[in-house]
Design an enzyme around this catalytic site. Structure first.
Site, PDB file in Angstrom:
ATOM      1  CD  GLU A 221     -12.002  22.281   1.389  1.00  0.00           C
ATOM      2  OE1 GLU A 221     -11.051  23.047   1.589  1.00  0.00           O
ATOM      3  OE2 GLU A 221     -12.056  21.141   1.871  1.00  0.00           O
ATOM      4  CG  ASN A 305     -10.271  18.024   2.298  1.00  0.00           C
ATOM      5  OD1 ASN A 305      -9.692  19.056   2.605  1.00  0.00           O
ATOM      6  ND2 ASN A 305     -10.994  17.943   1.203  1.00  0.00           N
ATOM      7  CG  ASP A 347     -13.484  18.909   4.927  1.00  0.00           C
ATOM      8  OD1 ASP A 347     -12.369  18.798   4.376  1.00  0.00           O
ATOM      9  OD2 ASP A 347     -13.905  19.982   5.396  1.00  0.00           O
TER      10      ASP A 347
END
Lengths: 621, 187
Positions: A221, A305, A347
């Site tokens: 992230e 991801n 994701d």
């Protein structure tokens, strides 16, 4: 769906009838002393799947790695606690970690000692199981940098340690792998592997095999370039490090690389499947589970991801993110790779556990790995070649239309593709997936996989993310909510051979804990409001439950204590990605709090409070 | 007179009335302000007689100014503040739309937090943002808990998903973790 459930129930009922008609032969480990177990006899009506024979169900009563064994079955052969007497399960002792963050770790038990690694600041505790109340033998404080908390995406969790050869290995949030003397807690070596200023952290549980400590980083992230590394268990020296993006030499792709599908073949795909330079902040972090097959000396793990979440900023397949790698443990060289979600849209990391099984596929025994994937499909793959043998949805999926077994490609649903400046609604599964990191367990008795997972859908609005090293790189406003049925969690017993559920338990909250199976016919898991449950493996019937002080997102384990008796242990302590609502005291008036959990978890603060505590159970005597 | 014409007249009259309203003052050219950033106290405990600190004049200028606030909103998204603090609800970082302020909720304190960083993970933006941008961000951050005047709050959420406009949010009390008696900057 209804029909499927009916069939499943009928199947379960039939299985029960057959089973009750014959005597169940289970092996009792009477002797408290080492090993020596008769082979397990599967129940009549077993799916036919067994633990990978190259690993086996050998059990010495200890629990030396988070996933129990290299095959990641999380199955204990202990039978003292079983379906008949589990109602007498009582707390034997407890231990407070003093941390009010998410406790995702599995405790370890080696000899007469239990080892716990707590969330940040990652203190390690050794508890003496030979003494009443299991007093602390030693404590080790790694003192990670405080600022590391600011770059941990989903609470400051740690998923556990690993034991081998008298040593405890674990990772710190500020990117160090540390080896301790298991007897004294003395530090033997530590190796710094990453940089928090780039947004890097480490949260996964290492796997130790063939003298190598396998570890990976987190930070998908924050646009962190993912890698998996092998450290020499004796010295801590980096033996190899394989990146998930970039040129083939960084990804350790060479002559021995033979992916099954054409889509995963080519030169420098880690560069060419990205816009220029985007691979440098492309994610693909190995923050999940690692399995190992000693027969082929292959390490299996998945990549996370791609960064950013906003897919329009990274046209291309974004290799080698959201896929599964098989690597040679000695050199790190990639043997095969399979991308579960090319050009990931939602994701949907591929870091979930791979359970190594041998099972019949179209009438032939195959050496497989099974993966309850975040994208909603239960994959059965040939672990030698990376061929997908089947991919079946284990919940409600609208985001995709299936997996093309010919090309291996996941087929996205065009109606659900995120576009900048618009909100796409009704995407199932949501970003945390049909199932997140929390590991399933396998029982060789039933041949079923027990999957703790979610039933969540989401609304997604993309916007352009700016890459600023060390800050989030997401570019999506998301909002999760319960899927069909209104329950946010499910605990599913899945038949990997027939590709269908045998039974399922609807849970109000997402199930964020791991699962544990035992030869006593039981499967254990915990809920985010703090219920620790024991369920009959065959019927899904709830046989026992205990309310812990805080929500459970940890991994239950079972071991044989120095007194020869069986124990079950779990860490309670709510937190993690959804639980951060409580552990970080977030404001649920904002739907996008905790990257989309705000509304979905609005009731959690009323249902549980934070606080880490170990609970150990045994039969009342 | 057609009804449409009448409606137009009414609208014009309404506009004329509105223009007479007291709109927030916005300086078209910035006035010279002290060079140094404020370094507010981080504790309300002050041995001996508590000293009185004068408020930074910029706090007022930025806080109740919808232009500065909407500039702050833009920065909040572009500089990835939203990545950690979401749209006020928090995530990796603490919530900004509730009544709790770990390091103080006054304009000066928020600017100091952005500038200096904080030990548990808040990065220091010194050298990455100008002072003006920090003040603009602080003004927006305070609007997340609906602290500023209702008539200057932004009613336009920039985010594509359904986040509530600040004008509809309930006002959260400012709990001073420091310094003594500071209840925001509107003293």
């Amino acid at each position: 769906m209804k029909k499927q459930r009916l069939v499943a129930m009928l199947a379960a009922a039939a299985a029960l009838l057959v089973i009750s008609a014959i005597a169940i032969i289970v092996v009792r480990s009477r002797a408290p002393q080492p090993v020596a177990q008769a082979p397990l006899t599967p129940y009549a009506g077993s799916s036919g799947a067994v633990t990978a024979r190259s690993v086996g169900d050998g059990d010495d009563g200890q629990w030396t790695m988070a996933a129990k064994n290299f095959a990641s079955t999380r199955f204990s052969t202990a039978t003292e606690i079983n379906t008949a007497n589990v109602s007498r399960l009582k707390v034997a002792f407890t231990f407070s970690t003093g941390v009010a963050k998410g406790h995702e770790a599995a405790p370890l038990v080696v000899g007469g000692t239990m080892y716990i690694v707590a969330p940040f600041p990652n203190n390690v505790y050794a508890l003496d199981l030979t003494k009443p109340g299991a007093p602390t033998k030693w404590t080790y404080k790694p003192r990670p940098l405080s600022a590391a908390q600011g770059v941990a995406c989903c609470d400051v969790v740690n998923r556990g340690a690993a034991y081998a050869n008298g040593r405890i290995f674990f990772n710190t949030l500020d990117n160090r792998t540390i080896a301790l003397d298991a007897a004294t807690g003395k530090e033997l070596w530590q190796t710094k592997l990453g940089e928090i200023n780039l947004g890097e952290t480490m949260t996964m549980a290492p796997l130790v095999a063939e003298g190598k400590v396998i570890v990976g980083n987190s930070g998908g992230e924050l646009g962190v370039r993912g890698w998996l590394a092998a450290l020499d268990a004796d010295s801590g020296k980096i033996a190899w490090r394989a990146y998930a993006t970039g040129p083939d030499k960084d990804v350790l792709i060479g002559n021995g690389y033979h992916p099954f599908y054409a889509m995963d073949r080519g030169r420098d795909l880690g560069v060419t499947t990205w816009p220029p330079e985007a691979w440098k902040q492309g994610g693909g972090n190995a923050w999940g589970w690692v399995s190992y097959d000693p027969k082929t000396r292959l390490v299996f793990y998945g990549t996370g991801n791609p960064g950013p979440w906003n897919p329009e900023q990274r046209p291309g397949d974004n290799k080698f993110t959201t896929g599964v790698f098989a690597r040679d443990i000695d050199t790190g060289a990639a043997r095969w790779y399979y991308q579960t979600s090319p050009h990931d849209l939602f994701d949907h990391d591929s870091v979930n556990e791979q359970i190594l099984l041998d099972m019949p596929v179209k009438g032939r025994m195959r050496e497989v790995m099974v993966r309850p994937e975040r994208n909603g499909y239960f994959y059965v793959m040939d672990r030698g070649t990376g061929e997908v043998l089947s991919a079946t949805p284990f919940g409600h999926v609208t985001a995709y239309k299936g997996v093309d077994l010919k090309s291996g490609r996941l087929i996205p649903n065009p109606a659900m593709e995120p576009r900048e400046g618009q909100v796409v609604r009704g995407i199932c599964p949501s970003a945390p997936g049909m199932k997140d990191w929390n590991p399933a367990a396998f029982s060789p008795l039933t041949g079923l996989v027990y999957i703790p997972h979610n039933n969540l859908c989401m609304d997604w609005g993309s916007y352009e993310a700016s890459y600023i090293a060390g800050t989030p790189y997401v570019g999506a406003d998301v909002k999760y909510y319960a899927g069909p049925g209104g329950n946010r969690g499910v605990f599913t017993a899945w038949d990997p051979v027939r590709g269908r559920p045998v039974w399922e338990i609807k849970e109000d909250l997402p199930v964020w804990s791991g699962a544990l199976t035992t030869a006593g016919g039981l499967v254990f898991y915990g809920t985010m409001d703090g219920w620790f449950k024991a369920v009959d493996q065959r019927s899904g019937k709830l046989l026992w439950q205990f309310k812990t002080g805080s929500g459970i997102i940890g991994q239950p384990i079972s071991y044989r204590g120095p007194d020869g008796h069986q124990y079950v242990a779990v860490l309670a302590g709510v937190g993690g990605w959804p639980g951060a609502i409580v552990s970080n005291n977030l404001n649920t008036a904002d739907a996008t709090a905790a990257n989309g959990w705000g509304v979905a978890m609005a009731d959690l603060p009323q249902k549980t409070t934070a606080g880490g505590m170990l609970y150990v159970f045994s039969l009342s005597r | 007179m057609s009804s449409r014409c009448r409606a137009r007249l009414a609208a014009l009259a309404a506009l004329a009335l509105l223009s007479a309203c007291d709109r927030e003052e916005r300086q078209s050219r910035a006035q010279p302000v002290p060079e140094t950033l404020p370094t507010p106290r981080q504790s309300i405990l002050q041995p001996g007689v508590p000293a009185r600190t004068a408020a930074d004049p910029r706090a007022r200028a930025y806080e109740n100014n919808s232009y500065q606030m909407s500039q702050g909103q833009l920065l909040y998204q572009k500089m990835n503040c939203s990545g950690c603090h979401a749209h006020g609800g928090g995530g990796m970082g603490p919530a900004l739309s509730d009544a709790e302020w770990r390091y103080g909720g006054s304009m000066e304190e928020i600017v100091a937090t952005i500038d200096q960083g904080r030990p548990n993970g808040m990065p220091s933006w010194r050298g990455k943002l100008t002072e003006q941008q920090m003040w603009q961000l602080a003004a927006y951050v305070r609007s997340l808990s609906a602290q500023p005047r209702q008539d200057v709050l932004s009613s336009r959420p920039d985010a594509p998903s359904s986040t509530e406009p600040a004008t509809l949010q309930s006002r959260q009390p400012v709990v001073p973790s420091s310094p003594a008696g500071v209840q925001g900057t509107s003293r």
